[in-house]
Design an enzyme around this catalytic site. Structure first.
Site, PDB file in Angstrom:
ATOM      1  N   CYS A  36       6.478   9.927 -30.129  1.00 20.05           N
ATOM      2  CA  CYS A  36       5.439   8.898 -29.987  1.00 20.05           C
ATOM      3  C   CYS A  36       4.043   9.516 -29.849  1.00 20.05           C
ATOM      4  CB  CYS A  36       5.727   8.000 -28.792  1.00 20.05           C
ATOM      5  SG  CYS A  36       7.258   7.069 -28.974  1.00 20.05           S
ATOM      6  N   HIS A  42       5.383  -0.454 -34.751  1.00 24.68           N
ATOM      7  CA  HIS A  42       6.477  -1.287 -34.256  1.00 24.68           C
ATOM      8  C   HIS A  42       6.291  -2.706 -34.761  1.00 24.68           C
ATOM      9  CE1 HIS A  42       7.984   1.613 -31.281  1.00 24.68           C
ATOM     10  NE2 HIS A  42       6.723   1.857 -30.962  1.00 24.68           N
ATOM     11  N   ASP A  47      -2.415  -7.869 -34.320  1.00 29.35           N
ATOM     12  CA  ASP A  47      -1.526  -7.886 -35.484  1.00 29.35           C
ATOM     13  C   ASP A  47      -2.100  -7.032 -36.616  1.00 29.35           C
ATOM     14  OD1 ASP A  47       0.743  -8.584 -36.953  1.00 29.35           O
ATOM     15  OD2 ASP A  47      -0.238 -10.346 -37.826  1.00 29.35           O
ATOM     16  N   GLU A  78       9.120  -4.000 -27.453  1.00 32.38           N
ATOM     17  CA  GLU A  78       8.566  -2.976 -28.338  1.00 32.38           C
ATOM     18  C   GLU A  78       9.585  -2.620 -29.419  1.00 32.38           C
ATOM     19  OE1 GLU A  78       5.971   0.809 -27.418  1.00 32.38           O
ATOM     20  OE2 GLU A  78       8.083   1.176 -26.944  1.00 32.38           O
TER      21      GLU A  78
END
Length: 145
Positions: free
Chosen positions: A33, A41, A79, A124
């Site tokens: 990560c 994700h 988004d 997530e």
């Protein structure tokens, strides 16, 4: 008391990295990560409000308003964005699921009538979920012996 939940999805990228840690520590703690370009994700966000249904409408809140507030305060901002760079109110935040749940709560709390927001739950991944209840957590913990 009735609990009403709106579920929304969004896609976003992030990188987990702390400037307070060495490069070695970042990769040890955040593993893949910490990738320099980040990773993405497909998140699921659940926003729960609670209250008594209005005697005239039968609703705790109009679902149209629940959707609008959730989109205006969070989803439209995140988004298809890179959370480290594209969202001003996340600047300086390590965008872990835990921190995102807190920051989403802070945004959502501004949009709802006082006391209506009950829970923010952020998926997530299918297996990693963070849940936040805002000040209610500190109030309930303060009352524990």
């Amino acid at each position: 008391m009735v609990y009403l939940t709106r579920r929304v999805t969004f896609s976003a990228a992030h990188r987990l990295w702390s400037n307070h840690l060495t490069e070695e520590e970042n990769y040890r703690i955040y593993d893949k990560c910490a990738n320099g370009n980040g990773h993405g994700h497909n998140y699921v966000l659940e926003v729960t409000v609670c209250g008594e249904p209005n005697e005239h409408t039968g609703m705790v809140i109009n679902l149209t308003d629940l959707k609008r507030i959730t989109n205006e305060q969070v989803v439209n901002w995140v988004d298809h964005k890179h959370l480290n760079y594209d969202v001003p109110w996340l600047e300086g935040v390590i965008p872990t699921a835990e921190m995102l749940a807190i920051k989403f709560w802070e945004r959502l709390e501004r949009g709802f009538p006082e006391g209506l927001l009950y829970e923010v739950k952020l998926h997530e991944t299918e297996n990693n979920i963070a849940t936040y209840h805002g000040d209610r957590e500190s109030v309930s913990k303060a009352g524990q012996v």
